[in-house]
Motif scaffolding. Structure first.
Motif, short mmCIF file in Angstrom:
data_model
loop_
_atom_site.label_atom_id
_atom_site.label_comp_id
_atom_site.label_asym_id
_atom_site.label_seq_id
_atom_site.Cartn_x
_atom_site.Cartn_y
_atom_site.Cartn_z
N ALA A 100 0.56 -1.02 0.33
CA ALA A 100 -0.13 0.00 0.73
C ALA A 100 0.86 1.38 -0.26
N GLY A 101 2.39 1.47 0.66
CA GLY A 101 2.52 2.15 0.81
C GLY A 101 3.17 2.54 -0.58
N ALA A 102 4.01 1.68 -1.22
CA ALA A 102 4.24 1.91 -2.22
C ALA A 102 3.66 2.58 -3.73
N ALA A 103 1.73 1.73 -3.80
CA ALA A 103 0.78 2.44 -3.72
C ALA A 103 1.03 3.48 -4.31
N LEU A 104 0.81 4.05 -2.72
CA LEU A 104 0.45 5.41 -2.43
C LEU A 104 1.90 6.50 -3.27
N LYS A 105 3.15 6.20 -3.48
CA LYS A 105 4.10 6.25 -3.28
C LYS A 105 4.22 6.73 -5.09
N LEU A 106 3.42 5.49 -5.51
CA LEU A 106 3.43 5.85 -6.96
C LEU A 106 1.44 6.89 -7.45
N GLY A 107 1.21 6.92 -6.50
CA GLY A 107 -0.44 7.95 -7.20
C GLY A 107 -0.96 7.47 -6.39
N MET A 108 -1.26 6.14 -6.61
CA MET A 108 -2.22 5.25 -6.90
C MET A 108 -3.38 6.10 -5.13
N VAL A 109 -4.53 5.87 -5.82
CA VAL A 109 -5.94 6.09 -4.30
C VAL A 109 -6.18 4.38 -4.47
N GLN A 110 -6.61 4.46 -2.93
CA GLN A 110 -7.13 3.52 -1.91
C GLN A 110 -8.95 3.15 -2.60
N ALA A 111 -9.32 2.28 -2.84
CA ALA A 111 -11.12 2.16 -3.70
C ALA A 111 -11.60 2.82 -2.28
N CYS A 112 -12.61 3.27 -2.69
CA CYS A 112 -13.79 3.61 -2.20
C CYS A 112 -15.44 3.01 -2.36
N SER A 113 -16.61 3.81 -1.81
CA SER A 113 -17.47 3.07 -2.43
C SER A 113 -17.38 3.60 -3.69
N PRO A 114 -18.50 2.93 -4.54
CA PRO A 114 -18.71 3.37 -5.86
C PRO A 114 -19.18 4.82 -5.92
#
Length: 187
Positions: A100-114
């Motif tokens: 998750a930390g590596a994904a945040l560094k790449l600019g990805m965001v966590q999924a939430c309710s659609p």
């Protein structure tokens, strides 16, 4: 002339006499031969020599097998340690918090309710994400209990002159004097 029967009769006493002479027992002197011991000694020495050589070869092969076993055990120990370190590295790489930390560094965001967009009306149904980080990647550190962090108490003891001693003679006076002297020396 003599007939064949006569010839046989004349021969029989001669044959009987020679047979009797041959049948008599006589004492024969004992022969001493040294050749009987030499082959036996040669045979015994060859058996002993073969046994010693065989034992030497067996001992050598056993030591070689022991060295090979030791080398294989050391290799097994090294490989087991390498396997353990690689499995620890794999567990560290599979850690969800690290991913998750590596994904945040790449600019990805966590999924939430659609949220859904209706194309005909342009209306949005559902709630879009309002918090960019709804889930904590790393948990909060534990709170230190109050029992482990007590408030410090400062107790001041003042020297009293009731005992008849001067302030210079008491322990508190000596401590005060040492503090004052330390301040003077540091200045």
């Amino acid at each position: 002339m003599s007939t064949p029967a006569m010839q046989v009769r004349s021969r029989i006493p001669r044959l009987a006499g020679s047979a009797v002479e041959r049948a008599r027992l006589t004492v024969v002197p004992r022969r001493r031969t040294a050749a009987g011991r030499a082959p036996f000694l040669a045979l015994v020495s060859m058996v002993l020599l073969g046994g010693v050589v065989g034992l030497l070869l067996f001992n050598t092969s056993m030591q070689q097998a022991s060295f090979a076993t030791t080398a294989l055990e050391q290799q097994s120990t090294r490989l087991a340690a390498r396997e353990q370190s690689l499995s620890m590295d794999l567990e560290r790489l599979r850690n969800p918090q690290r991913i998750a930390g590596a994904a945040l560094k790449l600019g990805m965001v966590q999924a939430c309710s659609p949220a859904f967009l209706q194309l005909g009306t342009g209306k949005v149904t559902g709630a879009p994400c309002s918090d960019p980080n709804p889930l904590r990647i790393n948990g909060r550190p534990p709170v230190k209990p109050a029992e482990l962090n007590p408030k410090t108490k400062v107790v001041r003891v003042e020297a009293s002159a009731t005992s008849g001693n001067s302030a210079g003679d008491t322990a508190a006076g000596n401590a005060d004097r040492a503090v004052r002297d330390g301040k003077k020396k540091s200045r």
